[in-house]
Design an enzyme around this catalytic site. Structure first.
Site, PDB file in Angstrom:
ATOM      1  N   SER A   1       9.559  11.099  69.891  1.00  0.00           N
ATOM      2  CA  SER A   1       9.957  10.475  68.626  1.00  0.00           C
ATOM      3  C   SER A   1       9.673  11.395  67.442  1.00  0.00           C
ATOM      4  CB  SER A   1       9.237   9.133  68.446  1.00  0.00           C
ATOM      5  OG  SER A   1       7.856   9.300  68.173  1.00  0.00           O
ATOM      6  N   LYS A   2       8.548  12.086  67.474  1.00  0.00           N
ATOM      7  CA  LYS A   2       8.195  12.943  66.350  1.00  0.00           C
ATOM      8  C   LYS A   2       9.004  14.244  66.360  1.00  0.00           C
ATOM      9  CE  LYS A   2       5.239  10.166  64.433  1.00  0.00           C
ATOM     10  NZ  LYS A   2       5.519   9.558  63.116  1.00  0.00           N
TER      11      LYS A   2
ATOM     12  N   SER B   1       4.037  14.788  63.194  1.00  0.00           N
ATOM     13  CA  SER B   1       2.759  14.963  63.900  1.00  0.00           C
ATOM     14  C   SER B   1       2.646  16.396  64.371  1.00  0.00           C
ATOM     15  CB  SER B   1       2.689  14.017  65.107  1.00  0.00           C
ATOM     16  OG  SER B   1       1.581  14.315  65.927  1.00  0.00           O
TER      17      SER B   1
ATOM     18  N   TYR C   1       5.843   9.179  72.196  1.00  0.00           N
ATOM     19  CA  TYR C   1       5.430   9.508  70.833  1.00  0.00           C
ATOM     20  C   TYR C   1       5.866  10.923  70.460  1.00  0.00           C
ATOM     21  CZ  TYR C   1       2.344  10.276  66.817  1.00  0.00           C
ATOM     22  OH  TYR C   1       1.848  10.566  65.568  1.00  0.00           O
TER      23      TYR C   1
ATOM     24  N   VAL D   1      10.521  -1.466  60.078  1.00  0.00           N
ATOM     25  CA  VAL D   1      11.427  -0.352  59.794  1.00  0.00           C
ATOM     26  C   VAL D   1      12.452  -0.138  60.889  1.00  0.00           C
ATOM     27  CG1 VAL D   1       9.748   0.797  58.304  1.00  0.00           C
ATOM     28  CG2 VAL D   1       9.838   1.384  60.758  1.00  0.00           C
TER      29      VAL D   1
ATOM     30  N   ILE E   1      -6.331  12.704  62.388  1.00  0.00           N
ATOM     31  CA  ILE E   1      -6.762  12.107  61.120  1.00  0.00           C
ATOM     32  C   ILE E   1      -7.539  10.832  61.430  1.00  0.00           C
ATOM     33  CG2 ILE E   1      -6.016  11.218  58.886  1.00  0.00           C
ATOM     34  CD1 ILE E   1      -5.356  14.185  59.322  1.00  0.00           C
TER      35      ILE E   1
END
Length: 234
Positions: free
Chosen positions: A144-145, A128, A141, A48, A173
């Site tokens: 990015s979220k 997230s 991370y 992606v 999760i």
């Protein structure tokens, strides 16, 4: 559900659960991952972060289906390291997959959608709970979220009322992303220190995706909704 649905990151975890849930609900589902998943329908090998790969996938969907009704963008990676031990190339890769990838796939998917205020197509981006609360040693991370939420809020305003755009912000999760290769045992233990005191299941996230893509989700746009066991409360 009579809809044409694309699910990225569909080889495992949340993406796989979403793909199966939509297919079981009667949707026509295409799937994508780095290696094309085994699937009874269109399946794409797609990084992606690579514009040409995303464009090729969109081109095939347009040729085979003529358009798209729902995007569930689950593709993403995680990285845990103290800031001072994080090489620039690790930061760049997380941003490339999670944020650039969200931009590329979201742009391509929206380009395949026909805006319709009476029956709006849906864009669902997996963000997230860390996008809301931050997390030490996960700064690439988390950044990015946060960026994914920014895209969602901007697109929600740009394309309303013809297309609805929302983020799903899972808490812990039970997927490979929480495994030892991505997250330390210390952090796995800390993930359980939430009010519901357990990991969520991918199917619980998929249930929310189905809701947001269906009749019940018609009054939601620009939201970051968290199936998180209470890790973030808003």
């Amino acid at each position: 559900m009579s809809a044409r649905v694309l699910v990225t990151g569909a080889a495992r975890g949340i993406g796989a659960a979403c793909a199966h849930a939509f297919a079981e609900g009667g949707a026509l589902v295409a799937v994508a991952d780095l290696a094309a998943p085994s699937w009874d329908g269109p399946a794409f090998a797609c990084d992606v972060a690579e514009e040409a790969a995303v464009a090729a996938m969109a081109g095939r969907l347009k040729a085979e289906w003529g358009g798209l009704d729902v995007l569930v963008h689950c593709a993403g990676i995680i990285h845990e390291a103290p800031l001072l031990d994080t090489p620039t190339e690790d930061f760049d890769r997380v941003i490339a997959v999670n944020l650039r990838g969200s931009f590329l796939v979201g742009r391509a998917a929206i380009g395949l959608m026909t805006p319709d205020p009476e029956n709006p197509p849906r864009v669902l981006m997996i963000a997230s709970d860390m996008a809301h609360c931050g997390r030490e040693t996960f700064s690439p991370y988390v950044a990015s979220k946060h960026g994914v939420l920014g895209l969602v809020r901007s697109w929600a305003k740009e394309f309303a009322p013809g297309i609805l755009v929302n983020a799903i912000c899972p808490g812990p999760i039970d997927t490979e992303m929480l495994g030892a290769t991505n997250m330390s045992a210390e952090w796995r233990a800390r993930e359980l220190a939430i009010p519901l005191a357990r990991f969520g299941q991918p199917e619980e996230v998929a249930a929310l995706a189905l809701f947001l893509a269906g009749e019940g989700g018609r009054f939601f746009t620009g939201q970051g909704i968290g199936p998180n066991g209470g890790s973030v409360m808003s």
